[in-house]
Design an enzyme around this catalytic site. Structure first.
Site, PDB file in Angstrom:
ATOM      1  N   CYS A 183      21.292  41.897  52.641  1.00 54.92           N
ATOM      2  CA  CYS A 183      20.250  41.147  51.935  1.00 54.92           C
ATOM      3  C   CYS A 183      19.783  39.991  52.827  1.00 54.92           C
ATOM      4  CB  CYS A 183      20.821  40.594  50.633  1.00 54.92           C
ATOM      5  SG  CYS A 183      22.252  39.542  50.966  1.00 54.92           S
ATOM      6  N   HIS A 211      31.552  38.839  52.435  1.00 56.23           N
ATOM      7  CA  HIS A 211      32.716  39.670  52.123  1.00 56.23           C
ATOM      8  C   HIS A 211      32.584  41.047  52.757  1.00 56.23           C
ATOM      9  CE1 HIS A 211      33.792  36.953  48.492  1.00 56.23           C
ATOM     10  NE2 HIS A 211      34.363  36.547  49.605  1.00 56.23           N
ATOM     11  N   CYS A 252      23.056  30.622  51.321  1.00 62.87           N
ATOM     12  CA  CYS A 252      21.874  31.419  50.977  1.00 62.87           C
ATOM     13  C   CYS A 252      20.918  30.599  50.108  1.00 62.87           C
ATOM     14  CB  CYS A 252      22.313  32.672  50.225  1.00 62.87           C
ATOM     15  SG  CYS A 252      20.911  33.660  49.712  1.00 62.87           S
ATOM     16  N   GLU A 290      31.467  31.285  45.782  1.00 58.00           N
ATOM     17  CA  GLU A 290      30.150  30.859  45.301  1.00 58.00           C
ATOM     18  C   GLU A 290      30.268  30.135  43.961  1.00 58.00           C
ATOM     19  OE1 GLU A 290      26.938  33.835  44.990  1.00 58.00           O
ATOM     20  OE2 GLU A 290      26.257  32.661  43.265  1.00 58.00           O
ATOM     21  N   THR A 328      25.291  34.563  41.577  1.00 56.81           N
ATOM     22  CA  THR A 328      24.126  35.405  41.871  1.00 56.81           C
ATOM     23  C   THR A 328      24.402  36.898  41.872  1.00 56.81           C
ATOM     24  OG1 THR A 328      24.639  35.198  44.210  1.00 56.81           O
ATOM     25  CG2 THR A 328      22.998  33.663  43.326  1.00 56.81           C
ATOM     26  N   CYS A 363      20.336  37.023  42.042  1.00 56.81           N
ATOM     27  CA  CYS A 363      19.368  37.021  43.144  1.00 56.81           C
ATOM     28  C   CYS A 363      18.619  38.348  43.188  1.00 56.81           C
ATOM     29  CB  CYS A 363      20.069  36.742  44.461  1.00 56.81           C
ATOM     30  SG  CYS A 363      21.013  38.143  45.050  1.00 56.81           S
ATOM     31  N   SER A 379      34.157  42.165  47.716  1.00 57.05           N
ATOM     32  CA  SER A 379      32.740  41.865  47.513  1.00 57.05           C
ATOM     33  C   SER A 379      32.365  42.000  46.038  1.00 57.05           C
ATOM     34  CB  SER A 379      31.895  42.809  48.368  1.00 57.05           C
ATOM     35  OG  SER A 379      30.568  42.837  47.904  1.00 57.05           O
ATOM     36  N   SER A 428      26.568  43.044  51.650  1.00 52.43           N
ATOM     37  CA  SER A 428      27.159  42.543  52.895  1.00 52.43           C
ATOM     38  C   SER A 428      27.633  43.675  53.798  1.00 52.43           C
ATOM     39  CB  SER A 428      28.328  41.604  52.568  1.00 52.43           C
ATOM     40  OG  SER A 428      29.191  42.202  51.625  1.00 52.43           O
TER      41      SER A 428
HETATM   42  S1  SF4 Z   1      22.729  35.258  46.817  1.00 51.69           S
HETATM   43 FE1  SF4 Z   1      24.253  36.493  47.936  1.00 51.69          FE
HETATM   44  S2  SF4 Z   1      23.692  38.643  47.525  1.00 51.69           S
HETATM   45 FE2  SF4 Z   1      21.919  37.354  46.958  1.00 51.69          FE
HETATM   46  S3  SF4 Z   1      20.556  37.286  48.747  1.00 51.69           S
HETATM   47 FE3  SF4 Z   1      21.944  35.519  48.887  1.00 51.69          FE
HETATM   48  S4  SF4 Z   1      23.724  36.194  50.081  1.00 51.69           S
HETATM   49 FE4  SF4 Z   1      22.605  38.018  49.399  1.00 51.69          FE
END
Ligand code: SF4
Length: 407
Positions: free
Chosen positions: A53, A83, A148, A178, A244, A285, A314, A377
């Site tokens: 992503c 992950h 992110c 997170e 997310t 997300c 993950s 990931s």
């Molecule tokens: S929140 Fe996590 S899964 Fe979503 S785009 Fe960002 S890194 Fe990727």
């Protein structure tokens, strides 16, 4: 969308060609049907959306660039950057060291860090407490921050809710990096509590309704509420945000449930529900939404089994597994090496946290149809490796190159 410099060995020519063709034909991302790769005796259905992503590519780009540009400096990662075992192993091979494991337990003592060291903040973000500890040492975290933007969006959302006087309910895995980061940011602005699933949400609701006595809360939600949280005072006005990568349907069900609880407790209706329940859409997300919707489309294809590829820790990958499991035999593997032979597969049961061995996972008939997807990931090259490994079990198949030429 911005493009990133990701090591070429993470890419797959086959999958890049498939994704490019699908993207060109469906720029608005309305079509969630899978792509059929017909190798003859083996038919692979590839999900419409899977793999790296935005946030993961951004993190990988920053991490490898940091290594290349700073050969003289020690470089640390707070914990796994994402992950995925291959990516983390590659970073370690390039000399990057981890400060903590994924649960936050120390590996390298912070006391041994100096102002000249580089510490990369992972894509999940980190807590304000850790950021302060690093800054106090003189380490400038903002230069090497791979958090992110979609995680930061959740932090902004919780800040907005807090400013309107709501307490914050975070739907997430309490020990996930997170969620710990989001909790830390939320707790700075408002009383906050983490719920890991619907079962915990129902228990929280019993404190809201007064069915359960407040003192039990502090034991039941130990480690999941902010300092000074007062059950009687801080559950009068609430808003929900989430990690997310949760399952979209779970997050929706939890928000709907809590809204309903507030409506009943305060005799509200849609016109005045905002007095006690913030207007929040989920903070999943785009990648989580796309990948989960693509699995729904994938599951419409006629198939014998599903293979989901990704790191065993993950979160987003485990939810793809959860969706597939509802419909057909599903094998969660980290890479092609887990496909030991045509008869034997090692695969992960994320419910129990145990790797299992299953025999005769591929049916004897032909053609065999396999659904494949991967987490956000997971490098596409790993998915291609899985396809190549499956193909090696079937004689008379078309090659990957022959099928790729059709895209
Ligand atoms: S929140 Fe996590 S899964 Fe979503 S785009 Fe960002 S890194 Fe990727």
């Amino acid at each position: 969308m911005k493009t990133f410099d990701v090591p070429v060995n993470y890419r797959s020519p086959l999958i890049s060609a498939v994704k490019k063709k699908r993207k060109e034909a469906d720029r608005m991302k309305k079509d969630f049907t899978p792509t059929l790769l017909d190798f003859g005796p083996l038919r692979i259905y590839l999900a419409r959306h899977f793999g790296f992503c935005y946030g993961v590519e951004n993190a990988i780009d920053i991490a490898f660039r940091t290594v290349a540009e700073n050969p003289e400096r020690r470089i640390f990662l707070l914990s796994e950057m994402i992950h995925n075992p291959q990516v983390n192993a590659d970073l370690q091979a390039a000399g990057v060291r981890f400060l903590q494991d994924t649960k936050g337990n120390p590996i390298f003592p912070f006391e041994s860090l100096g102002a000249d060291d580089i510490v990369l903040i992972p894509a999940f973000g980190t807590t304000l407490e850790i950021e302060k500890r690093l800054n106090d040492i003189g380490i400038r975290t903002e230069h090497y921050n791979t958090t992110c933007p979609f995680v930061e969006k959740v932090w902004n959302r919780s800040e907005g809710i807090a400013q309107k006087g709501y307490s914050i309910i975070i739907h997430g895995k309490p020990r996930h990096e997170e969620t710990r980061a989001t909790f830390s940011h939320a707790a700075k602005d408002a009383p906050s509590v983490v719920v890991k699933d619907m079962a915990q949400t129902i228990e929280l609701a019993r404190y809201i309704s007064g069915e359960k006595e407040a003192p039990y809360f502090y034991e039941e939600f130990k480690g999941q509420y902010s300092e000074g949280f007062n059950v009687e005072r801080d559950l009068q006005r609430i808003g929900v945000v989430n990690q997310t990568t949760m399952l979209a349907t779970d997050t929706q069900a939890i928000a709907d449930y809590l809204k309903d609880v507030m409506i009943r407790k305060f005799s509200l209706d849609e016109s005045n529900v905002r007095e006690h329940f913030a207007d929040t859409r989920d903070t999943l997300c785009y990648a989580t939404n796309d990948n989960q919707s693509a699995v729904q489309g994938l599951l419409d294809a006629p198939a014998d089994l599903a293979i989901v590829v990704g790191g065993y820790n993950s979160s987003n990958t485990s939810h793809l597994v959860e969706l597939c499991e509802e419909k057909l035999p599903t094998f969660f593997i980290s890479d092609e090496a887990k496909l030991l032979s045509k008869n034997t597969v090692f695969h992960y049961n994320f419910h129990t946290g145990i790797e299992l061995v299953t025999e005769n996972y591929l049916p004897g008939h032909a053609p065999v149809s396999v659904l494949i997807t991967s987490g956000a990931s997971c490098p596409d090259a790993v998915v291609e490796g899985v396809i190549r490994r499956l193909l090696s079990f079937y004689s008379g198949s078309k090659t990957v190159e022959e099928v790729a030429a059709g895209f």
